[in-house]
Write an enzyme that holds these catalytic residues in place. Structure first.
Site, PDB file in Angstrom:
ATOM      1  N   GLY A  14       0.804  -1.226   0.072  1.00  0.00           N
ATOM      2  CA  GLY A  14       0.117  -0.052   0.108  1.00  0.00           C
ATOM      3  C   GLY A  14       0.801   1.285  -0.054  1.00  0.00           C
ATOM      4  O   GLY A  14       1.686   1.320   0.824  1.00  0.00           O
ATOM      5  N   GLY A  16      -0.298   4.452   0.402  1.00  0.00           N
ATOM      6  CA  GLY A  16      -1.167   5.487   1.065  1.00  0.00           C
ATOM      7  C   GLY A  16      -0.182   6.216   1.962  1.00  0.00           C
ATOM      8  O   GLY A  16       1.077   6.081   1.881  1.00  0.00           O
ATOM      9  N   PHE A  17      -0.809   6.912   2.938  1.00  0.00           N
ATOM     10  CA  PHE A  17      -0.132   7.695   3.957  1.00  0.00           C
ATOM     11  C   PHE A  17       0.553   6.913   4.829  1.00  0.00           C
ATOM     12  O   PHE A  17       1.613   7.067   5.252  1.00  0.00           O
ATOM     13  CB  PHE A  17      -1.108   8.617   4.748  1.00  0.00           C
ATOM     14  N   GLU A 178     -19.086  17.381   2.242  1.00  0.00           N
ATOM     15  CA  GLU A 178     -18.238  18.192   1.430  1.00  0.00           C
ATOM     16  C   GLU A 178     -18.510  18.060   0.134  1.00  0.00           C
ATOM     17  O   GLU A 178     -18.654  19.017  -0.682  1.00  0.00           O
ATOM     18  CB  GLU A 178     -16.767  17.831   1.676  1.00  0.00           C
ATOM     19  N   ASP A 316      -5.912   2.443   7.618  1.00  0.00           N
ATOM     20  CA  ASP A 316      -7.397   2.193   7.716  1.00  0.00           C
ATOM     21  C   ASP A 316      -7.685   0.737   7.922  1.00  0.00           C
ATOM     22  O   ASP A 316      -8.887   0.552   8.284  1.00  0.00           O
ATOM     23  CB  ASP A 316      -8.305   2.673   6.329  1.00  0.00           C
TER      24      ASP A 316
END
Length: 454
Positions: A14, A16-17, A178, A316
């Site tokens: 992964g 991601g962050f 949003e 996550d």
């Protein structure tokens, strides 16, 4: 790739962050790192809605992983989809884009695979109601949103125009709030003078959620503030509503009393719920790990799977102390996992449990309005908006993306100009395509809205 002799092998799943921050901690450690991801870019998911509504391009919220990792000589990036692991043999199984099956051995494994959109057991809704987790999702929603105004402009029947100008969003968390606010701003500001046969400001945005208020996770004060600002913007809130059916002509929802109401709309957008990817289940079966209701892997205080200290789960896809699935958790767990492995690779002990430092949360409502919960303070309005701006500038990866975002915001917020509006209408939710012979809608869905639907 140049590595030292006998360097420990670290596989990170992964980009991601969590994965990226783990890499940064391991960049100077005596390890050989292989980062595997099925996409070639690192994505800042919290700003996907701005890509979907024409404020920012996909290049402003994403950065090529190869470029980000080029300066780390002990890191190699591999584009592939991880399908499973062999804990006994300490290997990861993956599939390359052309279908080749490959294996990667490891001494340490960091799972940072993230989560995917959840339709709560109704995956048949996905083609009709796109979620927003990837660049592809954002581009699809851009086509649906801006394409709906073109379809309305082309329609002669008032009921058909009204249908295309009605947007239903399922889920009143940060993404739903949003996106709902931005669609109303597109309608009332960006497009208000561009059409000759419709009034874009007549567009209805319906926001559905099974809870009692939008942004419930921000607490009652900010939730009430968000509800007020959304109401002023023209977003119609339908709280306490559970979606029971979705089709190309609308959706049906059930309230707390069990009453089912049909809402006719041209687009349904899904912003509710997440679940772990299939890889999480494969890892859990292979290691005997537990999973929570969303399929995330339950870990110990050191982010490892019980009985497997060499496997760390971050971001996550990790379930620990009910931590939220936000970027800050991913960053901190990624740093923690990288630091833990770096210490062990140097022959040093590392027995500190992971401790999350909550730096707060923020959600954008509309121009000049946002809600922020940070350091025990809860505020919104114009001050919240400025804080939101600075937080998101800081989270973006790369100087170029930060400057590009500021320029995009300047044009959008001061001059109502959205420069990233390019789209096609070939992906509209029609059985025969935008330029085909449209099938007539069922009589009940094509009829003007009745009192129950208002």
């Amino acid at each position: 790739m140049t590595t030292g002799s006998g360097a420990r092998r670290v596989v990170i799943v992964g980009g991601g962050f969590a994965g990226l921050f783990a890499v940064r901690m391991l960049a100077r450690a005596p390890v050989q790192v292989t980062l595997i991801d099925r996409a070639e870019h690192h994505l800042f998911q919290p700003m996907l809605y701005q890509c979907a509504t024409g404020i920012l391009s996909e290049g402003k919220i994403a950065a090529p992983l190869r470029q980000l990792l080029a300066k780390h000589s002990n890191v190699e990036f591999v584009i592939a989809e991880v399908t499973g692991i062999d804990p006994a043999g300490r290997s990861v199984q993956a599939r390359r884009p052309l279908g080749e099956q490959v294996e990667f051995g490891y001494d340490y494994l960091i799972l940072a695979a993230g989560v995917r959109q959840s339709y709560f057991g109704h995956d048949e809704y996905a083609p009709i109601a796109p979620g927003m987790k990837t660049i592809e999702d954002a581009m699809k929603i851009r086509r649906r949103v801006f394409g709906a105004f073109e379809m309305a402009e082309s329609a002669d029947d008032p009921a058909e125009r009204a249908r295309w100008l009605t947007f239903a969003l399922v889920g009143a968390g940060p993404t739903g709030v949003e996106l709902a606010g931005q669609i109303r701003e597109v309608a009332t500001k960006t497009l208000r003078r561009e059409y000759r046969h419709i009034k874009p400001e007549d567009a209805r945005v319906l926001l559905f959620d099974g809870g009692t208020a939008p942004l419930a996770m921000f607490g009652p004060k900010l939730s009430a503030l968000a509800a007020r600002d959304l109401g002023k913007l023209g977003v119609e809130l339908h709280m306490g509503s559970i979606v029971t059916h979705v089709d190309p002509y609308g959706l049906e929802v059930k309230d707390h009393d069990g009453t089912v109401t049909r809402h006719v709309c041209g687009n349904v957008l899904w912003t509710a719920g997440v679940e772990a990817p299939p890889l999480a289940t494969a890892v859990a079966k292979a290691t005997g790990a537990e999973q929570d209701r969303a399929g995330r892997i339950v870990v110990g205080k050191d982010c490892t799977i019980p009985g497997h200290p060499e496997i760390l789960v971050t971001g996550d896809v990790m379930s620990l102390d009910k931590l939220p699935g936000v970027a800050e958790v991913a960053m901190q767990t990624g740093l923690y996992a990288g630091r833990s492995i770096a210490h062990q690779a140097r022959g040093q002990s590392f027995d500190k449990p992971f401790k999350y430092r909550d730096l707060g949360s923020a959600a954008y409502i509309s121009r000049g309005k946002a809600v922020v919960s940070a350091f025990g303070m809860h505020f919104g309005g114009f001050l919240g908006w400025w804080v939101w701006l600075f937080i998101h500038i800081g989270f973006l990866t790369g100087y170029r993306n930060r400057v590009g975002a500021v320029l995009g915001w300047w044009f959008a917020f001061t001059r109502d100009i959205r420069r990233e509006r390019t789209f096609t209408i070939d992906d509209m939710p029609l059985e025969t395509g935008a330029y085909g012979v449209n099938q007539p809608a069922p009589e009940d869905t094509a009829a003007p809205r009745g009192p129950a639907e208002r």
